[in-house]
Design a protein around this motif. Structure first.
Motif, PDB file in Angstrom:
ATOM      1  N   HIS A 189       0.836  -1.210   0.000  1.00 14.14           N
ATOM      2  CA  HIS A 189       0.000   0.000   0.000  1.00 14.14           C
ATOM      3  C   HIS A 189       0.870   1.259   0.000  1.00 14.14           C
ATOM      4  O   HIS A 189       0.580   2.236  -0.695  1.00 14.14           O
ATOM      5  CB  HIS A 189      -0.920   0.015   1.223  1.00 14.14           C
ATOM      6  CG  HIS A 189      -2.113  -0.876   1.083  1.00 14.14           C
ATOM      7  ND1 HIS A 189      -3.021  -0.747   0.053  1.00 14.14           N
ATOM      8  CD2 HIS A 189      -2.550  -1.923   1.827  1.00 14.14           C
ATOM      9  CE1 HIS A 189      -3.966  -1.671   0.188  1.00 14.14           C
ATOM     10  NE2 HIS A 189      -3.696  -2.403   1.246  1.00 14.14           N
ATOM     11  N   ARG A 190       1.933   1.217   0.819  1.00  9.25           N
ATOM     12  CA  ARG A 190       2.820   2.380   0.899  1.00  9.25           C
ATOM     13  C   ARG A 190       3.431   2.652  -0.477  1.00  9.25           C
ATOM     14  O   ARG A 190       3.502   3.788  -0.929  1.00  9.25           O
ATOM     15  CB  ARG A 190       3.914   2.100   1.929  1.00  9.25           C
ATOM     16  CG  ARG A 190       4.392   3.340   2.658  1.00  9.25           C
ATOM     17  CD  ARG A 190       5.282   2.979   3.827  1.00  9.25           C
ATOM     18  NE  ARG A 190       4.557   2.404   4.938  1.00  9.25           N
ATOM     19  CZ  ARG A 190       4.856   1.245   5.527  1.00  9.25           C
ATOM     20  NH1 ARG A 190       5.856   0.512   5.110  1.00  9.25           N
ATOM     21  NH2 ARG A 190       4.142   0.806   6.533  1.00  9.25           N
ATOM     22  N   TYR A 191       3.850   1.603  -1.127  1.00  7.07           N
ATOM     23  CA  TYR A 191       4.479   1.763  -2.440  1.00  7.07           C
ATOM     24  C   TYR A 191       3.469   2.303  -3.459  1.00  7.07           C
ATOM     25  O   TYR A 191       3.776   3.221  -4.228  1.00  7.07           O
ATOM     26  CB  TYR A 191       5.048   0.426  -2.914  1.00  7.07           C
ATOM     27  CG  TYR A 191       5.697   0.562  -4.263  1.00  7.07           C
ATOM     28  CD1 TYR A 191       6.912   1.220  -4.395  1.00  7.07           C
ATOM     29  CD2 TYR A 191       5.064   0.092  -5.408  1.00  7.07           C
ATOM     30  CE1 TYR A 191       7.482   1.407  -5.633  1.00  7.07           C
ATOM     31  CE2 TYR A 191       5.629   0.263  -6.653  1.00  7.07           C
ATOM     32  CZ  TYR A 191       6.841   0.926  -6.761  1.00  7.07           C
ATOM     33  OH  TYR A 191       7.392   1.112  -7.988  1.00  7.07           O
ATOM     34  N   LEU A 192       2.274   1.748  -3.453  1.00  7.90           N
ATOM     35  CA  LEU A 192       1.254   2.215  -4.398  1.00  7.90           C
ATOM     36  C   LEU A 192       0.888   3.676  -4.133  1.00  7.90           C
ATOM     37  O   LEU A 192       0.634   4.443  -5.058  1.00  7.90           O
ATOM     38  CB  LEU A 192       0.013   1.323  -4.313  1.00  7.90           C
ATOM     39  CG  LEU A 192       0.185  -0.053  -4.949  1.00  7.90           C
ATOM     40  CD1 LEU A 192      -0.880  -1.022  -4.434  1.00  7.90           C
ATOM     41  CD2 LEU A 192       0.121   0.036  -6.464  1.00  7.90           C
ATOM     42  N   GLY A 193       0.871   4.050  -2.842  1.00  4.87           N
ATOM     43  CA  GLY A 193       0.578   5.443  -2.488  1.00  4.87           C
ATOM     44  C   GLY A 193       1.616   6.383  -3.083  1.00  4.87           C
ATOM     45  O   GLY A 193       1.285   7.457  -3.592  1.00  4.87           O
ATOM     46  N   SER A 194       2.873   5.955  -3.033  1.00  4.50           N
ATOM     47  CA  SER A 194       3.936   6.813  -3.592  1.00  4.50           C
ATOM     48  C   SER A 194       3.823   6.934  -5.106  1.00  4.50           C
ATOM     49  O   SER A 194       4.337   7.864  -5.702  1.00  4.50           O
ATOM     50  CB  SER A 194       5.316   6.255  -3.220  1.00  4.50           C
ATOM     51  OG  SER A 194       5.609   5.114  -3.993  1.00  4.50           O
ATOM     52  N   LYS A 195       3.127   5.972  -5.725  1.00  2.67           N
ATOM     53  CA  LYS A 195       2.919   6.022  -7.181  1.00  2.67           C
ATOM     54  C   LYS A 195       1.568   6.631  -7.541  1.00  2.67           C
ATOM     55  O   LYS A 195       1.148   6.558  -8.697  1.00  2.67           O
ATOM     56  CB  LYS A 195       2.983   4.603  -7.780  1.00  2.67           C
ATOM     57  CG  LYS A 195       4.249   3.833  -7.490  1.00  2.67           C
ATOM     58  CD  LYS A 195       5.417   4.263  -8.350  1.00  2.67           C
ATOM     59  CE  LYS A 195       5.323   3.724  -9.743  1.00  2.67           C
ATOM     60  NZ  LYS A 195       6.527   4.036 -10.527  1.00  2.67           N
ATOM     61  N   GLN A 196       0.891   7.185  -6.555  1.00  3.32           N
ATOM     62  CA  GLN A 196      -0.450   7.781  -6.757  1.00  3.32           C
ATOM     63  C   GLN A 196      -1.448   6.749  -7.257  1.00  3.32           C
ATOM     64  O   GLN A 196      -2.324   7.057  -8.068  1.00  3.32           O
ATOM     65  CB  GLN A 196      -0.423   8.955  -7.753  1.00  3.32           C
ATOM     66  CG  GLN A 196       0.847   9.740  -7.852  1.00  3.32           C
ATOM     67  CD  GLN A 196       1.116  10.565  -6.606  1.00  3.32           C
ATOM     68  OE1 GLN A 196       0.289  10.597  -5.713  1.00  3.32           O
ATOM     69  NE2 GLN A 196       2.257  11.204  -6.545  1.00  3.32           N
ATOM     70  N   MET A 197      -1.326   5.527  -6.817  1.00  9.15           N
ATOM     71  CA  MET A 197      -2.240   4.476  -7.283  1.00  9.15           C
ATOM     72  C   MET A 197      -2.870   3.779  -6.080  1.00  9.15           C
ATOM     73  O   MET A 197      -2.354   2.769  -5.602  1.00  9.15           O
ATOM     74  CB  MET A 197      -1.472   3.457  -8.119  1.00  9.15           C
ATOM     75  CG  MET A 197      -1.029   3.981  -9.455  1.00  9.15           C
ATOM     76  SD  MET A 197      -0.176   2.677 -10.377  1.00  9.15           S
ATOM     77  CE  MET A 197       0.031   3.481 -11.950  1.00  9.15           C
ATOM     78  N   PRO A 198      -3.969   4.309  -5.555  1.00 10.79           N
ATOM     79  CA  PRO A 198      -4.579   3.704  -4.369  1.00 10.79           C
ATOM     80  C   PRO A 198      -5.396   2.448  -4.699  1.00 10.79           C
ATOM     81  O   PRO A 198      -6.597   2.380  -4.476  1.00 10.79           O
ATOM     82  CB  PRO A 198      -5.468   4.825  -3.837  1.00 10.79           C
ATOM     83  CG  PRO A 198      -5.841   5.607  -5.057  1.00 10.79           C
ATOM     84  CD  PRO A 198      -4.707   5.489  -6.030  1.00 10.79           C
ATOM     85  N   CYS A 199      -4.736   1.452  -5.247  1.00  8.70           N
ATOM     86  CA  CYS A 199      -5.438   0.231  -5.675  1.00  8.70           C
ATOM     87  C   CYS A 199      -5.720  -0.663  -4.464  1.00  8.70           C
ATOM     88  O   CYS A 199      -4.990  -0.638  -3.485  1.00  8.70           O
ATOM     89  CB  CYS A 199      -4.576  -0.600  -6.618  1.00  8.70           C
ATOM     90  SG  CYS A 199      -3.851   0.286  -7.960  1.00  8.70           S
ATOM     91  N   PRO A 200      -6.739  -1.506  -4.581  1.00  5.98           N
ATOM     92  CA  PRO A 200      -6.892  -2.557  -3.570  1.00  5.98           C
ATOM     93  C   PRO A 200      -5.753  -3.568  -3.690  1.00  5.98           C
ATOM     94  O   PRO A 200      -5.306  -3.862  -4.793  1.00  5.98           O
ATOM     95  CB  PRO A 200      -8.236  -3.207  -3.917  1.00  5.98           C
ATOM     96  CG  PRO A 200      -8.637  -2.700  -5.240  1.00  5.98           C
ATOM     97  CD  PRO A 200      -7.786  -1.525  -5.584  1.00  5.98           C
TER      98      PRO A 200
END
Lengths: 318, 176
Positions: free
Chosen positions: B139-150
């Motif tokens: 989740h942290r990584y996706l947040g840094s990529k602006q991708m709040p995926c499930p």
């Protein structure tokens, strides 16, 4: 400090801007912070981005995040602008403009932020205990369960749980008992319970989720405070209704108030309240400024979605 | 007129793409598997080189096509071909590999233009073998990529868990 997010789908553009940002960051470390779209004050975005107009309109209506147009030419239409290809000088000038704008906005329009969902009574003590490091006993003199906060585990009497659900006795206990106490306990008490066949081991997040979803009368909700999800709940491990997926989808990309959510035709208070209380109990809720989503997703035919839902799940989405 | 819609399963070799499609498909999954001769041999005997294909009849006129991409990066030219026009992509990451976050990054980078106009769901498999990185790390990584995926830890052979991936994708599309 300006919080900046980069949202450029062209990979070469994005890589170039990130490189320039890194170069500048080495020079002015405290001047700005590169962050996510949700957290950002300003978003560097292409006018071709499908979410661009949404972002622009959001800003017009409520002085929200600043779109910064990344383009060849400044038409003057959009306010903030960074010329292609980005340079450190151009970025520095932009950051100065954004800082001035942020300072003016803070002076003229301070936004007080309050908690959107706050536990009360013994639930506060449980949530605080779970956020700590030690061992705790939760009991009412008759029933006791034990937490190992550091390892995110709980030991719960088997008669209080049924798989991933609460037994009716537990549900009744957490809903109505005024005498529940949360106390630190020696590690040995937890270890004994954890190895006792009369106790069921349980992930602490699951226990908190069940507690939140089943004792939502023990949460105060500020219906006008926007909030969002830090990330999706782990529905592979947590019990859910299908409408929770929709709520998670709504709240993972944008902040909304309880009232805004309730105004949606597909959301009822009966579903919304346990969901937000459960999310609050496991620490997933985050208060935020009222951000409107910059959703890039193309619109999908609702009939197509309904066909898939009906085929796999047997009925329309609730 | 018959309508075909599709969902794409992509991700690392051995993450369970073929198994996930098999749990949903009405038909036996059509696979273009070949014997492996490279480093993948340590993981499994055959691997997908073009695509897996399964389908689900939604009604008399509509078919949901389930495409699995080849996992190996050297077949990435197939990824774009298969994702064209899809509703969304399910990215399956084998958590027992040396660097699952970097694996995820490869798929996010390659599917970025597609994800920007559709949606992605991340499925982490083999967490029973390795529980690191954690869901929070993803989740942290996706947040840094602006991708709040499930992101879900799933067993690709478990139909209920694969259905959660589909259901989450529908929820995202529904509110978009």
């Amino acid at each position: 400090m300006v919080k900046l997010a980069i949202r450029l789908f062209d990979r070469s553009e994005s890589s170039h801007v990130e490189m320039v940002v890194r170069q500048l960051h080495n020079r002015v470390k405290d001047g700005f912070l590169l962050t996510s779209v949700a957290e950002a004050d300003a978003i560097l975005i292409s006018p071709n981005d499908p979410g661009f107009e949404t972002l622009l309109n959001a800003r017009k209506s409520a002085a929200e995040k600043c779109p910064v147009v990344y383009s060849d030419a400044n038409t003057g239409r959009y306010g903030f602008f960074l010329s292609k290809p980005a340079t450190t000088a151009g970025l520095l000038k932009l950051l100065e403009q954004l800082e001035r704008f942020a300072a003016d906005r803070t002076q003229s329009n301070p936004v007080p932020r309050k908690r959107a969902v706050t536990p009360n009574g013994y639930v506060t003590a449980v949530v605080e205990a779970a956020a700590g490091q030690g061992y705790f006993c939760i009991g009412n003199g008759q029933d006791s369960l034990y937490l190992n906060a550091q390892k995110r585990k709980a030991a719960v009497p088997v008669y209080l749980v049924s798989g991933k659900q609460l037994a009716s006795r537990f549900a009744a206990l957490i809903k109505s008992s005024p005498t529940v106490a949360v106390k630190p306990c020696p590690a040995v008490d937890y270890e004994e319970a954890a190895s006792d066949s009369d106790f069921q081991p349980m992930d602490l997040d699951l226990l908190l989720w069940l507690l939140g979803a089943n004792s939502h009368s023990r949460f105060d909700i500020a219906t006008d405070q926007p909030f969002r999800l830090k990330n999706w709940p782990d529905f592979a491990r947590l019990p859910y209704k299908r409408v929770y997926l929709k709520l998670a989808a709504l709240l993972s990309g944008q902040a909304m108030t309880y009232t805004q959510l309730l105004n949606r035709p597909d959301v009822t208070d009966e579903d919304l309240r346990p969901f937000v209380c459960a999310c609050a109990a496991i620490g997933l809720l985050e208060e935020s400024e009222p951000v409107i989503a910059v959703s890039p997703a193309r619109s999908t035919n609702k009939k197509t979605i309904e066909k898939i839902i009906t085929r796999f799940f047997g009925r329309s989405r609730g | 007129m018959e309508e075909s819609i599709k969902i794409v399963f992509t991700g690392t070799v051995g993450a369970g793409k073929t198994a996930a499609i098999r749990t949903l498909s009405d038909i036996p999954v059509v696979s273009t598997d070949v014997d492996v001769t490279d480093e993948v041999k340590a993981i499994k005997d055959t691997t997908t080189v073009a695509m897996d294909y399964g389908e689900v009849a939604l009604d008399e006129q509509t078919t949901l096509a389930l495409y699995g991409t080849p996992g190996q990066e050297r077949f990435r030219y197939m990824w774009e071909i298969l994702s064209a026009g899809a509703l969304g992509v399910i990215i399956m990451i084998d958590n027992s590999r040396p660097d699952p976050i970097s694996d995820l990054d490869i798929y996010l980078e390659n599917f970025a233009p597609f994800i920007a106009e559709s949606c992605a769901v991340v499925a982490v498999t083999h967490s029973d073998i390795s529980d690191s990185p954690s869901l929070q790390d993803f989740h942290r990584y996706l947040g840094s990529k602006q991708m709040p995926c499930p992101v879900f830890q799933v067993d690709a052979r478990d139909r209920e868990q694969v259905l959660l991936l589909i259901d989450s994708m529908m929820a995202i599309l529904d509110v978009a």
